[in-house]
Every structure is written in C-alpha cells, then in structure tokens.
Design a protein around this motif. Structure first.
Motif, PDB file in Angstrom:
ATOM      1  N   ILE A   1      25.036  30.641  48.597  1.00  0.00           N
ATOM      2  CA  ILE A   1      24.436  29.647  48.264  1.00  0.00           C
ATOM      3  C   ILE A   1      25.441  28.489  47.499  1.00  0.00           C
ATOM      4  N   GLY A   2      25.152  27.367  47.418  1.00  0.00           N
ATOM      5  CA  GLY A   2      26.043  26.162  46.896  1.00  0.00           C
ATOM      6  C   GLY A   2      26.359  26.265  45.625  1.00  0.00           C
ATOM      7  N   VAL A   3      25.493  26.753  44.437  1.00  0.00           N
ATOM      8  CA  VAL A   3      25.988  27.105  43.211  1.00  0.00           C
ATOM      9  C   VAL A   3      26.938  28.180  43.198  1.00  0.00           C
ATOM     10  N   GLY A   4      26.910  29.197  43.805  1.00  0.00           N
ATOM     11  CA  GLY A   4      27.752  30.314  44.041  1.00  0.00           C
ATOM     12  C   GLY A   4      29.161  29.710  44.316  1.00  0.00           C
ATOM     13  N   ARG A   5      29.198  28.896  45.657  1.00  0.00           N
ATOM     14  CA  ARG A   5      30.611  28.545  46.109  1.00  0.00           C
ATOM     15  C   ARG A   5      31.037  27.480  45.322  1.00  0.00           C
ATOM     16  N   ALA A   6      30.375  26.837  44.374  1.00  0.00           N
ATOM     17  CA  ALA A   6      30.940  25.771  43.577  1.00  0.00           C
ATOM     18  C   ALA A   6      31.913  26.561  42.350  1.00  0.00           C
ATOM     19  N   GLY A   7      31.846  27.720  42.243  1.00  0.00           N
ATOM     20  CA  GLY A   7      32.541  28.320  41.243  1.00  0.00           C
ATOM     21  C   GLY A   7      34.055  28.597  41.617  1.00  0.00           C
ATOM     22  N   PRO A   8      34.458  29.108  42.708  1.00  0.00           N
ATOM     23  CA  PRO A   8      35.766  29.289  42.923  1.00  0.00           C
ATOM     24  C   PRO A   8      36.650  27.915  43.094  1.00  0.00           C
ATOM     25  N   LEU A   9      37.611  27.821  42.399  1.00  0.00           N
ATOM     26  CA  LEU A   9      38.738  26.812  42.413  1.00  0.00           C
ATOM     27  C   LEU A   9      39.493  26.735  43.526  1.00  0.00           C
ATOM     28  N   ASN A  10      39.539  27.478  44.384  1.00  0.00           N
ATOM     29  CA  ASN A  10      40.341  27.777  45.668  1.00  0.00           C
ATOM     30  C   ASN A  10      39.365  27.834  46.848  1.00  0.00           C
ATOM     31  N   ALA A  11      40.031  27.252  47.997  1.00  0.00           N
ATOM     32  CA  ALA A  11      38.935  27.462  49.203  1.00  0.00           C
ATOM     33  C   ALA A  11      39.619  28.714  50.116  1.00  0.00           C
ATOM     34  N   GLY A  12      38.608  28.942  51.041  1.00  0.00           N
ATOM     35  CA  GLY A  12      39.185  29.854  52.099  1.00  0.00           C
ATOM     36  C   GLY A  12      39.238  31.161  51.476  1.00  0.00           C
ATOM     37  N   PRO A  13      40.202  32.309  51.889  1.00  0.00           N
ATOM     38  CA  PRO A  13      39.899  33.629  51.648  1.00  0.00           C
ATOM     39  C   PRO A  13      40.177  33.876  50.027  1.00  0.00           C
TER      40      PRO A  13
ATOM     41  N   ILE B   1      35.436  35.377  44.052  1.00  0.00           N
ATOM     42  CA  ILE B   1      33.845  35.830  44.011  1.00  0.00           C
ATOM     43  C   ILE B   1      34.164  37.050  43.798  1.00  0.00           C
ATOM     44  N   LEU B   2      34.324  37.942  44.918  1.00  0.00           N
ATOM     45  CA  LEU B   2      34.437  39.247  45.261  1.00  0.00           C
ATOM     46  C   LEU B   2      35.029  40.008  43.990  1.00  0.00           C
ATOM     47  N   TYR B   3      36.066  39.618  43.373  1.00  0.00           N
ATOM     48  CA  TYR B   3      36.794  40.265  42.058  1.00  0.00           C
ATOM     49  C   TYR B   3      35.785  40.237  41.031  1.00  0.00           C
ATOM     50  N   ALA B   4      35.405  39.082  40.740  1.00  0.00           N
ATOM     51  CA  ALA B   4      34.369  38.869  39.530  1.00  0.00           C
ATOM     52  C   ALA B   4      33.245  39.789  39.625  1.00  0.00           C
ATOM     53  N   TYR B   5      32.468  40.166  40.692  1.00  0.00           N
ATOM     54  CA  TYR B   5      31.575  40.919  40.802  1.00  0.00           C
ATOM     55  C   TYR B   5      31.852  42.364  40.714  1.00  0.00           C
ATOM     56  N   THR B   6      33.112  42.888  41.297  1.00  0.00           N
ATOM     57  CA  THR B   6      33.863  43.948  41.072  1.00  0.00           C
ATOM     58  C   THR B   6      34.064  44.372  39.909  1.00  0.00           C
ATOM     59  N   SER B   7      34.519  43.278  39.221  1.00  0.00           N
ATOM     60  CA  SER B   7      35.069  43.794  37.725  1.00  0.00           C
ATOM     61  C   SER B   7      33.956  43.822  36.810  1.00  0.00           C
ATOM     62  N   GLN B   8      32.720  43.182  37.005  1.00  0.00           N
ATOM     63  CA  GLN B   8      31.642  43.369  36.249  1.00  0.00           C
ATOM     64  C   GLN B   8      30.754  44.734  36.494  1.00  0.00           C
ATOM     65  N   THR B   9      30.569  44.868  37.794  1.00  0.00           N
ATOM     66  CA  THR B   9      29.683  46.205  38.124  1.00  0.00           C
ATOM     67  C   THR B   9      30.414  47.225  37.843  1.00  0.00           C
ATOM     68  N   ASN B  10      31.734  47.597  37.937  1.00  0.00           N
ATOM     69  CA  ASN B  10      32.394  48.552  37.607  1.00  0.00           C
ATOM     70  C   ASN B  10      32.834  48.835  35.993  1.00  0.00           C
ATOM     71  N   ASN B  11      32.209  47.794  35.231  1.00  0.00           N
ATOM     72  CA  ASN B  11      32.211  47.582  33.995  1.00  0.00           C
ATOM     73  C   ASN B  11      33.967  47.385  33.310  1.00  0.00           C
ATOM     74  N   ASN B  12      34.638  46.913  34.315  1.00  0.00           N
ATOM     75  CA  ASN B  12      35.977  46.648  34.081  1.00  0.00           C
ATOM     76  C   ASN B  12      36.306  45.628  33.166  1.00  0.00           C
ATOM     77  N   GLY B  13      36.128  44.380  33.599  1.00  0.00           N
ATOM     78  CA  GLY B  13      36.009  42.910  32.934  1.00  0.00           C
ATOM     79  C   GLY B  13      37.273  42.159  32.925  1.00  0.00           C
ATOM     80  N   SER B  14      38.065  42.536  33.616  1.00  0.00           N
ATOM     81  CA  SER B  14      39.405  41.737  34.060  1.00  0.00           C
ATOM     82  C   SER B  14      38.968  40.535  34.860  1.00  0.00           C
ATOM     83  N   GLY B  15      39.480  39.475  34.705  1.00  0.00           N
ATOM     84  CA  GLY B  15      39.180  38.354  35.728  1.00  0.00           C
ATOM     85  C   GLY B  15      40.137  37.850  36.640  1.00  0.00           C
ATOM     86  N   PHE B  16      40.014  37.734  37.956  1.00  0.00           N
ATOM     87  CA  PHE B  16      40.919  37.397  38.628  1.00  0.00           C
ATOM     88  C   PHE B  16      41.563  35.847  38.434  1.00  0.00           C
ATOM     89  N   GLY B  17      40.747  35.044  37.677  1.00  0.00           N
ATOM     90  CA  GLY B  17      41.081  33.593  37.557  1.00  0.00           C
ATOM     91  C   GLY B  17      40.710  32.937  38.862  1.00  0.00           C
TER      92      GLY B  17
END
Length: 562
Positions: free
Chosen positions: A439-451, A457-473
């Motif tokens: 969805i558009g509102v989700g794709r608006a989050g990353p500041l980089n295109a492509g992979p 995006i993948l890192y953010a949800y992996t970090s939160q669901t694993n209760n880790n908390g680090s950010g990929f940036g």
C-alpha cells in the motif's frame, strides 16, 4: 590483534559469568539468596503476595498480562502528560498519541523501538520514570517466564510453576539492580553523563559556531538498557554518541552486559534440571550460531563498501567505515551490532543502514533465527527451548518412538505449543511487511528505492516483532501507519510467545518423568547440538529466505559481489 584480545577477554569474562552469575541466579530464584530481604519483604507486603504461594500456569500468565497492562497505561500517561509534569527542563510538550502508544508498548515488551529522537522528545521524567523503569521491569518479566519454563522441566507432577510476582521481584532486586548500579558507576567514571541539569549551550571559539549540547541521566539508563537486553537510548545516535558510550572500555562493557545474563541462564537451566551438561549443550548451540553470524558480518564489513568500490575509491584496507565510529573501527562495530541483534537488545554503535548488503543481512537474519543465540534475558533461553522441543520431536520420528526431553514425554500438546511459539514471529513479520510493501502509505516510509528500501521495511517489522528494537535506518517510521502496525508486531511478538511458553511449562510440570532407556535420544551430546542448530537454521531459512531474496540478497547480487 586488538580485536583478538577483545574476543579472548569476552570468552573469559562470559565463562566466569556462566559459572558464578549463573550459580547466584539459581540461589536467587530458589529463594536461598536473601541478602536484600530488607528490600524484598516490603514489596511483597505492598503487593499483598506471599513468597511461599504458587500459581498455576493460567494464573501466572494472567499476572504477566495484567502487570504489563498496568505498566503500559502508566507509561502512556506519563508520555502524554509530560508537558505538565516536573523534571522537564527542555519544556517538551505531550508526546503525540500514536508515538506515545507505540513507545509505551515497545518499552513494556522489552523492545525499546524508538521511532523518534529521544533528546528532542522525552523529558527527564519520561526517560527515568517510564523508559528506565520499564528497562528493569520488562527484563525481569522475561527472566521470570524463563524460570517458569525451567521449573516445568524440573518438576514432577506439579500443578504449579512458581509465583510471577516473587520471580519478578527477585529478578529485579537481586540481579538487575545490583549489577546496573555498579556498572553505572563505571560508566560515569569513564565520562558518561549523569545529571538532571538541562542542556548546555556551548560556543566553539575556533569556528564561531554555537550549539546546544543535550544532557541528562544517561549513564544509569545506558547500563540497564544493555544489561536487560532492552536497547533504545537517550540519544538518537545511540551507542555511537560519546556521552552515552564514551570509551573503548564502555563499548566492551556494553557487549559484556548484553551477553552476561543470557549466557548465565544456560547454567541456571542445567543446574535446575540437575544436569549442567544439558545447559552446556544449549550454550554450545548459541555459541555456534553467534560465532557464525559474527564472522559473516566482520568479513563482509572488512571487504569495504560496494559504493566506494564502484566509485574507484580505495578503502586503504580499513573496510567499510561508512556510518561507523573511527574510535571503534570495523570489527568492534560489527561485534557490537551483531551482539545487539543476536540478543533482543537493539542498541547499536554504528549505522546499520550503512553496512554492506551481507553485513546488513547478518544483523537482519540474526533476528530472524528467533534471537536464540543467545537471545535476550530469559527470552533467549525459553526461545531455544521451544526449538529443543521441536528437535526432540523430530528425533523421535527418526527412531520411531515417543520423543522425550529431560525425562518428560513430548506429546502432541507440547509440540503444538512449541510450534505456535516459534511460528508466531515469522508469520507476523511477513504479513506486516507484505501489507506495508503493498500500500502507498507503507511504501512512502523507505527513503531508498528498490531492494534496499524493501530491506528497511522488512528490518523494521523483524526488529519490532522480535522485541529487538534496533533500526535499520532510512525508514520514516514515526507515522501513524508504522506506529500502529508496529504495535501489532510488538504485542504478538511478546505475548504470542510468552503464553505458549507458560502453557508448555504447565503441561510439562504436571507430567511424571519416565526412565531413560536404550532408545532415549541423549540431549547432552554433540549429535543433539548439531540437530538443534540445524532445526533453528532450517526454520529460519524456510520462513524468511524468499523475503531475503527480495532485499539484501538481490542487493548484493546487483553489486556483483557474488
């Protein structure tokens, strides 16, 4: 040479922690260490709890959920009212509702995901009364749940697994508080800031530039964020900020604080189930996985940046220093970040978004394995024990007999609970990532295109669901969409695992042990270590490899490094 010495020191110190801190923790949770009883007893009276009373797994789970709910509401209230509360020299106003909710859930679930800049958002009261307090309490909750599961394996025909309130108090008072107090003094001695004075205006006479230098009660929060495998930080730059992490000694201490309790918990497990060899087998699996992922990250970062290579710029043999502190270098930065993501800590001393694709892959997949190598305080142990239950089930299928673990028959109920606890994380991560990417509102989050943008995006949800908390940036995560969906991951990652673990503890505690026979699969031997390691890797690969192929793997291929 310096890095090799660091590894030697780590091994020696953690070996001592395994034996002596582990032995001390056994005495604490068995009620034999009472040197702080003058502090422990009044808390029980205030809670109206008897240290001798015990709970079924249902009551234990209800206590965990109820306590977390109250902590969540108190934390949220402080954030929303901080503009009218004391200890706010910066005159910060109320934290926005969706940010406050996401942050509150994050800290009470031992995640410490921060979608904001701490030094420009949170008052001193919010930092001390909410964030630092939850650093202690959420860690103690994870430790209590691990102890409850260990009791499940150790007890015979018991309807109870302990008392949550007693385990919570003992973990906080006897383990976390004393270590954090001593370590905070060392951090202050090394130059970490600890003050209630406001920000300090400074003027550089050399270039005529003036700025305001943020200050606050940092040293005390820095220590418990590492010790409790919480993560987060007073500053947005986290452990890279010299006011939080001023020297090489504090950098090494941070790594040791992160690892000491998870490592010691393997001794606790072995001792309480009456076989230290069982604890050593679990520790061996954790060590193999940790060493493999550290090697992967260190080698990748030592190769240098693909962007610099493409531009024809030599790295002069120093590796990829983009986003890293020169006072720590490539290898120590890799050690710190891998330690953080192999546990549920999430604190970093270098920018993960600036790592090479394989370096970022190492941090991302370290979490995707379920953070069991060695994992967070308590959470790492009960996470890998879920994998152990699945492993002995597979071993039983191979030899055609009912699987057993530590003398307990592993039957359908136990396998289903273990599978639920293991799979709730990958299912949640993949569903949330798919929604955000679609969805558009989700794709608006990353500041980089492509992979690379997909990896963010993948890192953010992996970090939160694993209760880790680090950010990929590189992800604009402080939006209603990411705050709300992230909260779903935070809650499911925490309680979607804790409740099956406690149900498993209750089921095991009620079982009578069976005598070992000629066909019993020995779980204190190298074969079990290898099989358990393989199960962790295979589950991680089967669930996440397709998503990884869209992110860091295709990014690495696009640079021609494979």
């Amino acid at each position: 040479m310096a890095f090799a010495l660091t590894i030697v020191v780590m091994v020696v110190v953690l070996g001592l922690c395994w034996r002596f801190l582990g032995s001390y923790m056994v005495a604490v949770y068995e009620g034999r260490s009472r040197w702080l009883s003058w502090l422990e007893r009044p808390i029980y009276r205030a809670l109206k709890v008897s240290p001798e009373s015990e709970q079924t797994w249902q009551r234990y789970a209800a206590s965990v959920v109820g306590f977390t709910a109250v902590a969540l509401l108190v934390t949220y209230g402080i954030f929303r009212l901080q503009g009218s509360l004391p200890f706010n020299p910066q005159h910060f106003g109320a934290v926005r509702a969706d940010t406050a909710w996401n942050t509150s859930v994050s800290f009470v679930t031992n995640t410490n995901w921060q979608s904001y800049s701490g030094e420009t958002t949170m008052s001193y009261l919010s930092q001390m009364g909410s964030l630092a307090v939850q650093n202690f309490l959420s860690a103690a909750v994870g430790m209590a749940v691990a102890i409850a599961l260990v009791r499940g394996f150790a007890r015979k025909g018991s309807p109870t697994i302990g008392n949550f309130w007693v385990d919570l108090v003992r973990g906080t008072v006897y383990v976390l508080l004393p270590i954090a107090f001593v370590a905070a003094l060392v951090f202050v001695g090394q130059g970490a800031v600890q003050t209630l004075a406001g920000a300090a205006p400074i003027h550089n006479e050399l270039n005529g530039v003036s700025q305001v230098l943020g200050r606050g009660p940092m040293a005390s929060q820095e220590v418990i964020k590492q010790l409790g495998t919480n993560g987060g930080g007073f500053f947005n730059a986290n452990g890279a900020n010299p006011l939080e992490n001023p020297t090489g000694l504090t950098n090494l201490m941070s790594v040791l604080l992160i690892l000491c309790i998870p490592v010691a918990f393997t001794y606790v497990f072995g001792k309480m189930v009456f076989s230290t060899r069982q604890g050593l087998a679990i520790l061996a699996v954790m060590t193999v996985l940790f060493a493999g992922w550290l090697t992967m990250a260190a080698v990748a970062e030592h190769q240098g940046s693909p962007a610099m290579a493409a531009a024809g710029i030599s790295d002069a043999g120093i590796g990829n220093m983009e986003g890293k502190e020169t006072r720590f270098g490539v290898l120590s930065s890799s050690l710190y970040n891998v330690t953080s993501t192999q546990t549920s800590t999430g604190s970093v001393d270098s920018a993960a978004d600036s790592y090479t694709p394989v370096g970022g892959f190492a941090m991302l997949t370290g979490m995707m394995l379920g953070e069991v190598s060695p994992g967070g305080v308590g959470t790492g142990l009960y996470g890998i024990l879920l994998f152990a239950v699945i492993t002995v089930f597979i071993g039983g299928l191979m030899v055609g007999r009912t699987p057993e673990y530590l003398g307990k028959k592993i039957q359908g109920r136990e396998v289903k609970l273990a599978a639920l606890g293991v799979l709730v994380m990958p299912i949640t991560v993949l569903v949330l990532t798919a929604i955000a990417a679609a969805i558009g509102v989700g794709r608006a989050g990353p500041l980089n295109a492509g992979p690379h943008g997909f990896s963010e995006i993948l890192y953010a949800y992996t970090s939160q669901t694993n209760n880790n908390g680090s950010g990929f940036g590189g992800l604009s995560a402080n939006t209603p969409f990411y705050n709300i969906t992230g909260t779903v991951g935070l809650l499911l990652g925490r309680f979607g695992m804790i409740i099956p673990v406690l149900a498993l503890a209750g089921s095991l505690a009620a079982k009578k042990p069976v005598a070992a026979g000629l066909g019993t699969f020995r779980t204190d031997k190298p074969m079990f270590v290898g099989l358990l390691t393989g199960v962790v890797l295979i589950v991680g690969a089967l669930t996440f490899l397709p998503a990884l192929a869209l992110g860091p793997l295709v990014e690495q291929v696009s640079h021609g490094f494979f």
